[in-house]
Design an enzyme around this catalytic site. Structure first.
Site, PDB file in Angstrom:
ATOM      1  N   ASN A 141       0.752  -1.210  -0.091  1.00 28.95           N
ATOM      2  CA  ASN A 141      -0.121   0.039  -0.143  1.00 28.95           C
ATOM      3  C   ASN A 141       0.933   1.079  -0.054  1.00 28.95           C
ATOM      4  OD1 ASN A 141      -2.804   0.750   0.587  1.00 28.95           O
ATOM      5  ND2 ASN A 141      -1.673   2.103   2.054  1.00 28.95           N
ATOM      6  N   GLU A 201      -0.780   0.267  -5.286  1.00 31.85           N
ATOM      7  CA  GLU A 201      -0.457   1.461  -6.119  1.00 31.85           C
ATOM      8  C   GLU A 201       0.868   1.420  -6.541  1.00 31.85           C
ATOM      9  OE1 GLU A 201      -1.764   1.571  -2.583  1.00 31.85           O
ATOM     10  OE2 GLU A 201      -3.542   2.394  -2.772  1.00 31.85           O
ATOM     11  N   ASP A 247      -3.729  22.803   6.410  1.00 31.85           N
ATOM     12  CA  ASP A 247      -4.227  21.577   5.559  1.00 31.85           C
ATOM     13  C   ASP A 247      -4.558  22.423   4.225  1.00 31.85           C
ATOM     14  OD1 ASP A 247      -4.493  19.082   4.693  1.00 31.85           O
ATOM     15  OD2 ASP A 247      -4.994  18.317   6.703  1.00 31.85           O
TER      16      ASP A 247
HETATM   17  C1  LIG Z   1       0.343  15.680  -0.454  1.00 27.26           C
HETATM   18  C2  LIG Z   1      -0.708  14.866   0.143  1.00 27.26           C
HETATM   19  C3  LIG Z   1      -0.771  14.661   1.368  1.00 27.26           C
HETATM   20  C4  LIG Z   1      -1.495  13.937   2.306  1.00 27.26           C
HETATM   21  N1  LIG Z   1      -1.456  13.548   3.609  1.00 27.26           N
HETATM   22  C5  LIG Z   1      -2.040  12.828   4.231  1.00 27.26           C
HETATM   23  C6  LIG Z   1      -1.692  12.688   5.785  1.00 27.26           C
HETATM   24  O1  LIG Z   1      -1.184  13.567   6.180  1.00 27.26           O
HETATM   25  N2  LIG Z   1      -2.462  11.650   6.113  1.00 27.26           N
HETATM   26  C7  LIG Z   1      -3.270  10.745   5.497  1.00 27.26           C
HETATM   27  O2  LIG Z   1      -3.948   9.992   6.116  1.00 27.26           O
HETATM   28  N3  LIG Z   1      -3.660  11.044   4.145  1.00 27.26           N
HETATM   29  C8  LIG Z   1      -3.136  11.947   3.546  1.00 27.26           C
HETATM   30  N4  LIG Z   1      -3.150  12.362   2.112  1.00 27.26           N
HETATM   31  C9  LIG Z   1      -4.102  11.397   1.343  1.00 27.26           C
HETATM   32  C10 LIG Z   1      -3.785  10.026   1.301  1.00 27.26           C
HETATM   33  O3  LIG Z   1      -2.331   9.771   0.785  1.00 27.26           O
HETATM   34  C11 LIG Z   1      -4.462   9.367   0.054  1.00 27.26           C
HETATM   35  O4  LIG Z   1      -6.060   9.552   0.471  1.00 27.26           O
HETATM   36  C12 LIG Z   1      -4.126   7.867  -0.201  1.00 27.26           C
HETATM   37  O5  LIG Z   1      -4.946   7.725  -1.409  1.00 27.26           O
HETATM   38  C13 LIG Z   1      -4.667   6.926   0.685  1.00 27.26           C
HETATM   39  O6  LIG Z   1      -4.205   5.859   0.562  1.00 27.26           O
HETATM   40  P1  LIG Z   1      -5.026   4.530   0.539  1.00 27.26           P
HETATM   41  O7  LIG Z   1      -6.133   4.515  -0.192  1.00 27.26           O
HETATM   42  O8  LIG Z   1      -4.231   3.302   0.040  1.00 27.26           O
HETATM   43  O9  LIG Z   1      -5.518   4.288   2.035  1.00 27.26           O
HETATM   44  C14 LIG Z   1      -2.421  12.899   1.518  1.00 27.26           C
HETATM   45  C15 LIG Z   1      -2.141  13.082   0.168  1.00 27.26           C
HETATM   46  C16 LIG Z   1      -1.473  13.893  -0.549  1.00 27.26           C
HETATM   47  C17 LIG Z   1      -1.655  13.843  -1.984  1.00 27.26           C
END
Ligand SMILES: Cc1cc2nc3c(=O)[nH]c(=O)nc-3n(C[C@H](O)[C@H](O)[C@H](O)COP(=O)(O)O)c2cc1C
Length: 446
Positions: A141, A201, A247
């Site tokens: 993941n 991913e 954020d």
């Molecule tokens: C620049 C950026 C920063 C992010 N920061 C966070 C974070 O601090 N914590 C979090 O849970 N998701 C954060 N996200 C969102 C997740 O990385 C994103 O929703 C991802 O698709 C989750 O992966 P999953 O679907 O495998 O759980 C961020 C996304 C981006 C693009």
């Protein structure tokens, strides 16, 4: 040649899209301000006070730039990402990993990495371009997580209730991970897509790079071999205060107890570049919003056949507001499209549905459609007390719920389309007269 951050920067440079800052900049407000001023351009800070490594930001800030990096057009970008999610590809294994050039054990992170204090009013230093690689079944993941410097080799990591959260819960708060920072934009897009838990991913990234992704094994973790910086660490089960953090909305997120990541080893390439993302800036919005659009497109297409486009709009933080363009074929299609979009992206708060002659990315055109095709007493629908985004400061602070709204700005069904189209200077003669001669059609059914 394997596409990586460096090949991407070289392309930006050749196309005149890379701004180089040659004067010394401290990794604080001055750097953040410069990134904010750059908007959707890429900025390379060549001299960062107190560090030997340059800092880069804004590599994914522009839709056009991302499309170019993925070898497609801005209009086809959503389809290219959707195709990669549908058909992930394997990456190639290599022993030759440039990220292994230097290793630092038990690193004092704040001394080795130019971790930026973006908003000195908040007094927090954050790594923001960090992608967590966690093992899951026979795949991995990938997800972005901001990491707040706690001191020494410890970081407080914001983990929302998605896949990494579930993996941590399974391990009682403990998990071994690798973290990659400074990769090709295709991998950053892949890390930001939200799919089912089984979606690997890294393979989505390999598909976006047409199979040209090389990964090296690091203690059982496949790690992009050309990442600029790699951390190898473990969530210990401990929690620490994380925040305040500015954020996506540009407002300060609160302080929460979040998992602590202990970094045992730090690897970096020779002559490495540190990749950062300005919180609340254009790039943060692009990276959050663009990977959600394929999912919304797909689910709206299930409800309404003629979907022409989907945009998570920057004014809505590329997260809370969407515009969906459709070709309505039956009464009620506009409303169904709005409901499907809300279901597809649970953080969505408002969706405007327009006809396919409106570019969903053109805010003025969308407002024009609202002004000329929509009556709020008929076309506005409010859904109270739904689950929304934790990022919305106006949500109910106790229940965390939010109201959602759909604005159907499609041409009232059954009315002649021509009555609602812009008249152009080069329209053929007689068009307006033909329009006036038509009988007035029925109102759109409720
Ligand atoms: C620049 C950026 C920063 C992010 N920061 C966070 C974070 O601090 N914590 C979090 O849970 N998701 C954060 N996200 C969102 C997740 O990385 C994103 O929703 C991802 O698709 C989750 O992966 P999953 O679907 O495998 O759980 C961020 C996304 C981006 C693009």
């Amino acid at each position: 040649m394997t596409p990586d951050l460096r090949t991407h920067l070289a392309t930006c440079d050749r196309n005149g899209l890379l701004e180089r800052v040659t004067r010394p900049v401290s990794p604080g407000a001055a750097l953040a301000r410069r990134l904010a001023e750059a908007g959707d351009r890429t900025v390379l800070f060549e001299r960062v006070v107190g560090y030997r490594t340059p800092v880069v930001g804004g590599i994914c800030a522009s839709r056009a730039g991302l499309a170019r990096a993925l070898d497609t057009t801005p209009e086809r970008l959503v389809h290219a990402v959707a195709a990669a999610i549908d058909a992930p590809r394997p990456w190639r294994s290599t022993r030759d990993a440039p990220f292994r050039a230097h290793v630092v054990r038990n690193p004092d992170l704040g001394r080795v990495v130019p971790v930026v204090e973006f908003y000195p009013s908040q007094r927090r230093r954050y790594l923001t371009g960090t992608i967590v690689i966690a093992r899951r079944g026979d795949g991995v993941n990938l997800s972005f997580h901001r990491m707040m410097l706690l001191g020494g080799n410890r970081l407080a990591v914001r983990v929302t209730p998605r896949h990494l959260h579930a993996l941590l819960a399974e391990g009682g708060g403990r998990a071994e991970v690798a973290v990659a920072c400074g990769v090709h934009p295709a991998l950053e897009i892949a890390a930001s897509v939200s799919g089912p838990p089984s979606l690997d991913e890294l393979r989505v990234g390999a598909a976006l790079l047409r199979g040209r992704l090389e990964c090296a094994d690091l203690d059982g973790f496949p790690v992009p071999a050309h990442a600029e910086l790699v951390l190898r660490g473990r969530f210990t089960g401990a929690l620490a205060d994380e925040g305040p953090f500015v954020d996506l909305t540009g407002t300060a997120d609160g302080v929460r107890r979040q998992p602590v990541l202990v970094v045992d080893r730090l690897y970096h390439r020779a002559g490495w570049i540190y990749r950062t993302i300005l919180p609340g800036g254009a790039e943060h919005k692009a990276l959050m919003g663009i990977p959600q659009e394929p999912r919304i497109l797909r689910i709206v297409a299930n409800a309404v056949p003629g979907v022409a486009g989907v945009a998570l709009t920057p004014g809505g933080c590329s997260w809370l507001h969407a515009v969906v363009a459709i070709r309505a074929r039956a009464a009620g299609d506009g409303r169904n499209a709005g409901l499907a979009a809300l279901a597809a992206h649970p953080s969505l708060k408002r969706v405007v549905v327009v006809d396919d002659d409106i570019d969903p990315f053109d805010a003025e055109a969308v407002e024009w459609a609202i002004a000329t095709r929509c009556q709020p007493d008929r076309d506005l629908f409010v859904i109270p007390d739904a689950r929304g985004s934790s990022l919305d400061p106006s949500r109910d602070p106790e229940t965390e719920t939010t109201a959602k709204w759909i604005l159907d700005a499609t041409i009232p069904f059954g009315r002649p389309r021509e009555e609602f189209l812009r008249v152009r200077p080069d329209d053929p003669p007689g068009k307006a007269a033909r329009r006036r001669a038509r009988p007035r059609p029925a109102r759109r059914p409720r």
